[in-house]
Write an enzyme that holds these catalytic residues in place. Structure first.
Site, short mmCIF file in Angstrom:
data_model
loop_
_atom_site.label_atom_id
_atom_site.label_comp_id
_atom_site.label_asym_id
_atom_site.label_seq_id
_atom_site.Cartn_x
_atom_site.Cartn_y
_atom_site.Cartn_z
N SER A 17 0.86 -1.19 0.00
CA SER A 17 0.00 0.00 0.00
C SER A 17 0.89 1.24 0.00
O SER A 17 2.06 1.18 0.40
CB SER A 17 -0.95 0.01 1.20
OG SER A 17 -0.24 -0.10 2.42
N GLU A 19 1.16 5.73 0.53
CA GLU A 19 0.58 6.95 1.08
C GLU A 19 1.02 8.14 0.24
O GLU A 19 2.20 8.30 -0.06
CB GLU A 19 1.02 7.14 2.53
CG GLU A 19 0.42 8.40 3.17
CD GLU A 19 0.75 8.50 4.64
OE1 GLU A 19 0.28 7.60 5.39
OE2 GLU A 19 1.48 9.42 5.04
N ASP A 111 -2.63 15.61 14.50
CA ASP A 111 -1.77 16.57 15.18
C ASP A 111 -2.50 17.90 15.33
O ASP A 111 -3.33 18.26 14.48
CB ASP A 111 -0.48 16.79 14.38
CG ASP A 111 0.33 15.52 14.25
OD1 ASP A 111 0.41 14.77 15.24
OD2 ASP A 111 0.87 15.28 13.15
N PHE A 221 11.63 15.30 11.61
CA PHE A 221 10.28 14.78 11.82
C PHE A 221 10.30 13.60 12.79
O PHE A 221 9.40 13.45 13.63
CB PHE A 221 9.66 14.37 10.49
CG PHE A 221 8.24 13.89 10.65
CD1 PHE A 221 7.23 14.78 10.98
CD2 PHE A 221 7.91 12.56 10.49
CE1 PHE A 221 5.91 14.35 11.14
CE2 PHE A 221 6.60 12.11 10.64
CZ PHE A 221 5.61 13.02 10.97
N HIS A 271 3.61 -0.76 3.91
CA HIS A 271 2.96 0.52 3.61
C HIS A 271 4.06 1.55 3.38
O HIS A 271 4.88 1.82 4.27
CB HIS A 271 2.08 0.96 4.77
CG HIS A 271 1.27 2.19 4.49
ND1 HIS A 271 0.16 2.18 3.66
CD2 HIS A 271 1.40 3.48 4.93
CE1 HIS A 271 -0.35 3.40 3.61
NE2 HIS A 271 0.39 4.21 4.36
#
Length: 299
Positions: A17, A19, A111, A221, A271
């Site tokens: 998958s 994103e 967030d 991050f 993913h």
């Protein structure tokens, strides 16, 4: 050189998958749809589209997901968060997705609008936790529901056990899949998986894989998201700030080693956080044996 997958493993079908995120410029829009077109050929299990803090990309997320449902053979999953929205507003969003043919939601607390690392405050008329959001989604329509989980602990959780408590609450509410925050040390994932299975958690816990295109950006991050960057990973990128070509090769090698290590250990679901780029993800899938299906030509 990394060890190749055993031939019997490379021939099986992995569940892949991807994103994507809503682009901000026409150039980024073009890049997104070029990547979608290329990666569609690999027949992913599903593709997800992120949702900005405070719902800042709500309309763009909806437009992309609806277009994917309308114009591609992929199954799009829309991210949805608790941030800033009332329950009625979330219900309206969900009805819009359902009417657009979307049947999969990635349900997240989200967030705060001020960004990762600041305090989350629930809308008084909204959902306070992702488990509440999952329950609300399940009440409205029979969506497939994926949720997030944190193998190194969410920055606000305080412990892995509390993260597992949160995951169990989301499963009890109706979640059917968990996708992890990215990690670079595979042992972290396997330790977390062992603890989850030890608790009787049986849903798929899919490793989230982050190709490192910009090391400084990813490291920053990771610090905010509670993910660690091993020293050996940082050392690989030292001295490459002004050498994009070598940096790209190092990034590709690093992510290939990680994915192949997971695959050799029996992981079948992956993913990929694509950053709206197809190149590295396409190459990794090729090495896994996930390749475009050739169309049969009638004689």
């Amino acid at each position: 050189m990394f060890n190749a997958l055993h031939p019997s493993a490379s021939s099986k079908r992995f569940n892949i998958s991807y994103e994507f995120f809503p682009p901000k410029t026409p150039e980024m829009e073009t890049q997104l749809w070029e990547s979608v077109k290329r990666l569609e050929r690999l027949q992913p299990h599903f593709v997800s589209v992120t949702y900005g803090a405070g719902g800042s990309t709500r309309e763009r997320t909806h437009a992309i997901v609806a277009r994917m449902a309308r114009e591609t053979r992929m199954k799009p999953a829309a991210h949805l968060t608790c941030v800033s929205s009332s329950r009625d507003e979330i219900d309206d969003i969900l009805r819009g997705y359902w009417d657009a043919g979307v049947r999969h939601i990635v349900a997240l607390r989200g967030d705060p609008p001020t960004g990762v690392g600041t305090k989350f405050e629930a809308n008084p008329e909204g959902y306070a936790h992702s488990s509440d959001l999952v329950r609300g989604i399940r009440r409205l329509h029979d969506f497939e529901i994926s949720v997030s989980t944190y193998p190194e602990g969410h920055p606000e959780s305080g412990s892995i056990e509390r993260d597992l408590d949160a995951l169990e609450a989301k499963i009890d509410a109706g979640a059917t899949r968990a996708i992890t925050q990215f990690f670079f040390d595979n042992d972290i994932y396997f330790r977390f998986l062992d603890k989850a299975r030890g608790r009787g958690i049986t849903i798929p816990i899919v490793p989230g894989i982050m190709p490192i295109r910009n090391f400084r950006q990813v490291a920053n991050f990771a610090t905010k998201a509670g993910a660690s960057v091993p020293r050996w990973v940082a050392e690989r990128f030292e001295g490459l700030d002004d050498d994009a070509e070598t940096r790209a090769l190092v990034a590709a090698t690093t992510v290939v080693e990680q994915v192949m290590g997971l695959a050799r250990a029996g992981v079948e679901d992956f993913h990929f956080y694509t950053n709206n780029r197809a190149d590295m993800v396409f190459a990794i899938c090729h090495l896994l044996g996930v390749r475009p299906v050739r169309e049969k030509v009638n004689a």
